[in-house]
Every structure is written in structure tokens, then in C-alpha cells.
Design an enzyme around this catalytic site. Structure first.
Site, PDB file in Angstrom:
ATOM      1  N   GLU A  41       1.236  -5.446  -8.377  1.00 37.44           N
ATOM      2  CA  GLU A  41       1.863  -4.164  -8.021  1.00 37.44           C
ATOM      3  C   GLU A  41       3.287  -4.459  -7.507  1.00 37.44           C
ATOM      4  O   GLU A  41       3.511  -5.456  -6.807  1.00 37.44           O
ATOM      5  CB  GLU A  41       1.009  -3.561  -6.892  1.00 37.44           C
ATOM      6  CG  GLU A  41       1.496  -2.277  -6.286  1.00 37.44           C
ATOM      7  CD  GLU A  41       0.545  -1.821  -5.135  1.00 37.44           C
ATOM      8  OE1 GLU A  41      -0.287  -2.624  -4.658  1.00 37.44           O
ATOM      9  OE2 GLU A  41       0.656  -0.649  -4.728  1.00 37.44           O
ATOM     10  N   LYS A 115       0.008   5.413  -9.750  1.00 36.31           N
ATOM     11  CA  LYS A 115      -1.093   5.177  -8.800  1.00 36.31           C
ATOM     12  C   LYS A 115      -1.628   6.493  -8.215  1.00 36.31           C
ATOM     13  O   LYS A 115      -0.872   7.277  -7.631  1.00 36.31           O
ATOM     14  CB  LYS A 115      -0.594   4.268  -7.678  1.00 36.31           C
ATOM     15  CG  LYS A 115      -1.662   3.774  -6.717  1.00 36.31           C
ATOM     16  CD  LYS A 115      -1.055   2.784  -5.720  1.00 36.31           C
ATOM     17  CE  LYS A 115      -2.075   2.141  -4.811  1.00 36.31           C
ATOM     18  NZ  LYS A 115      -1.450   1.149  -3.903  1.00 36.31           N
ATOM     19  N   CYS A 148      -4.140  -1.447  -7.253  1.00 38.18           N
ATOM     20  CA  CYS A 148      -4.563  -1.852  -5.917  1.00 38.18           C
ATOM     21  C   CYS A 148      -5.611  -0.927  -5.290  1.00 38.18           C
ATOM     22  O   CYS A 148      -6.745  -0.924  -5.716  1.00 38.18           O
ATOM     23  CB  CYS A 148      -3.343  -2.045  -5.013  1.00 38.18           C
ATOM     24  SG  CYS A 148      -3.735  -3.162  -3.627  1.00 38.18           S
TER      25      CYS A 148
HETATM   26  C1  ACM Z   1      -2.493  -1.390  -1.689  1.00 35.59           C
HETATM   27  O1  ACM Z   1      -2.925  -0.410  -2.281  1.00 35.59           O
HETATM   28  N1  ACM Z   1      -1.357  -1.953  -2.017  1.00 35.59           N
HETATM   29  C2  ACM Z   1      -3.251  -1.972  -0.551  1.00 35.59           C
END
Ligand code: ACM
Length: 264
Positions: A41, A115, A148
Site C-alpha cells: 500500500e 480502499k 490492508c
Molecule cells: C492499514 O490499513 N494500513 C492498517
């Protein structure tokens, strides 16, 4: 098919330097035969932003920005599929914590994911993803993407698997210790391969846990990175295992679902 993670330590707000380090590691993975390579990420910018202005300074459009351009060129040259996390700025100036998918076909740009589940202070800078969970059919593999903290919500991996993902690419900047243990279970319950590409190092007091993980549909850990080094993990996988959702001669993990009992 050979699949890989790149575990790296991005330097904060130094995209040019991060491109060159990522390029070295991507080349190493490609030399070892990887055809699908997943990066962390926000691999190009670092993670621990303090203000929206900081994000704006380094965010780019997708596909018309320098990070997508960098990934497209490498994909074409090396003949590999890449999935990598980056900060996206759209035409209205909204910011997203996104991932780009590129490959050695057509224009090389395949798509993007934004995301859905934002973690902690990310909410101060980024808009929540509005594209849903996406599966990219590259011809070689059906690649689902989540980023993530999405792992914490089993619905993310489930949705990708129900949409046909055989491999889940999971660019990450993990700070909690749980995902390396949880991802093999996500892989098992959906009968997919998962590639968690995490980062290492520390930024403004926030430590990232490394331990990038490739897991199999049988919950095996096929590769795991260290807690603190930059490294590449490459594994040969058989995608036909992920296509077959039969658990035994009677149970089929998708057909046996009872969604009529899942709603509240
Ligand atoms: C995250 O979502 N970077 C912990």
C-alpha cells in the site's frame, strides 16, 4: 503461475527514490520468474501523513499520473502483472487510498481499486472507496484486489471470491500483528490464493510489521517475509486449485452457502 510479493521500506514523501527501489525489487521478482507481483500500500509515498496537504503533494491521477506510468512501463518491459498501492487524486481533487493494476497487454493499464475500509487517521485525508471490490480477468488469472485493513472485514475477500477471484492481491501497510495469521484463513474459506505485500520500517513513530504472506486455498503459508528486511517472495501456484470450490465429494463451499440465513 509464479506469484510474488515485494516487501519494501518506502521513504516518506520521496516517490522518485521509491520508484527506483521498487524497480530493483520488481526486477528481482521477474528474474525469479514471477508473473504477478504485488507491492505494498502507498509504496511510492509512505503512509503516515499528518495533513491533507502532505497527501496532495504526492497524490497522482490514475491512470494519468507518474506512478501508473512507472508501473505500466515496467509491466510492458518485463512482461509482468503488477498490483501496487498509491495515493490517488481524482479530477475533483478528492483523495483515495488506491491500488493500480497493470500488465503486459494492450495499453498496459488494467484498472484501479479504491480502499473501501479506511484505517484510523486515513479517514482524515482519504475518501472511502466508491468503486466496490473488483476482479480483473487478465486471461492468465482472475485477480481480486483489496488493501490492508480491508482484510479485517471477511466480506471483502468473500465478495472478491464470489466475483470469481482466483488470487487476491493485498497491498498493505500493516501495523497490527494479526493479518499474517488471518490471511491463510481468508484463503481457506474462499479457496483462493492470497498475496499480502507489506512494508517494513518506521515512520513518525509508527512501526510496520513486515511478514508479507502468500497463502494457499488450503491455508498453507507458502511464503512469509521477515519483520524488518526488504525482500521478495516468489511462489509457484496451481490456479486450478482455486477454481475448484469442492471441499470433498459432497461439500462445495459456494453452493453450500445459505445466504437466506445471513441477513439481519
Ligand atoms: C492499514 O490499513 N494500513 C492498517
Amino acid at each position: 503461475m509464479k506469484i510474488a510479493y515485494v516487501q519494501m521500506e518506502p521513504l516518506f514523501l520521496e516517490p522518485e527514490r521509491n520508484y527506483s527501489r521498487a524497480e530493483e525489487l520488481i526486477r528481482e521478482a521477474a528474474d525469479r520468474g514471477a508473473e504477478l507481483i504485488v507491492l505494498p500500500e502507498l509504496f511510492d509515498t509512505g503512509y503516515n501523513f499528518e495533513s491533507r496537504e502532505e497527501v496532495e503533494e504526492v497524490a497522482g491521477e490514475i491512470p494519468d499520473g507518474p506512478t501508473t506510468e512507472f508501473l505500466m512501463e515496467l509491466s510492458r518491459e518485463l512482461g509482468v502483472f503488477l498490483v501496487a498501492g498509491t495515493a490517488e487524486k481524482d479530477e475533483k481533487g478528492r483523495l483515495y487510498n488506491s491500488a493500480v493494476v497493470t500488465g503486459p497487454i494492450g495499453s498496459s493499464y488494467i484498472g484501479k481499486y479504491r480502499k473501501v475500509h479506511l484505517f484510523h487517521r486515513e479517514r482524515l485525508f482519504f475518501s472511502p472507496g466508491d468503486l466496490g471490490f473488483r476482479v480483473f480477468n487478465t486471461g492468465t488469472a482472475k485477480i481480486g484486489v483489496m488493501i490492508c485493513f480491508d482484510w479485517f472485514f471477511p466480506e471483502s475477500a468473500r465478495t472478491l471470491a464470489l466475483k470469481g477471484a482466483e488470487v487476491i492481491a493485498h497491498p498493505s501497510n500493516l501495523v497490527m500483528p494479526y493479518a499474517p495469521r488471518a490471511m491463510p484463513i481468508r484463503a481457506l474459506e474462499n479457496r483462493v490464493y492470497t498475496i499480502t505485500a507489506n512494508r517494513v520500517g518506521e515512520e513518525r513513530g509508527l512501526r510496520f510489521i513486515g511478514k508479507s504472506t502468500i497463502a494457499s486455498p488450503r491455508a498453507e503459508v507458502l511464503a512469509m517475509g521477515s519483520e524488518d528486511s526488504e525482500e521478495v517472495g516468489v511462489v509457484d501456484v496451481d490456479l486450478s486449485v482455486a477454481r475448484d470450490k469442492r471441499l470433498n465429494d459432497i461439500n462445495h463451499i459456494f453452493r453450500d452457502r445459505r445466504p437466506e440465513f445471513y441477513s439481519l
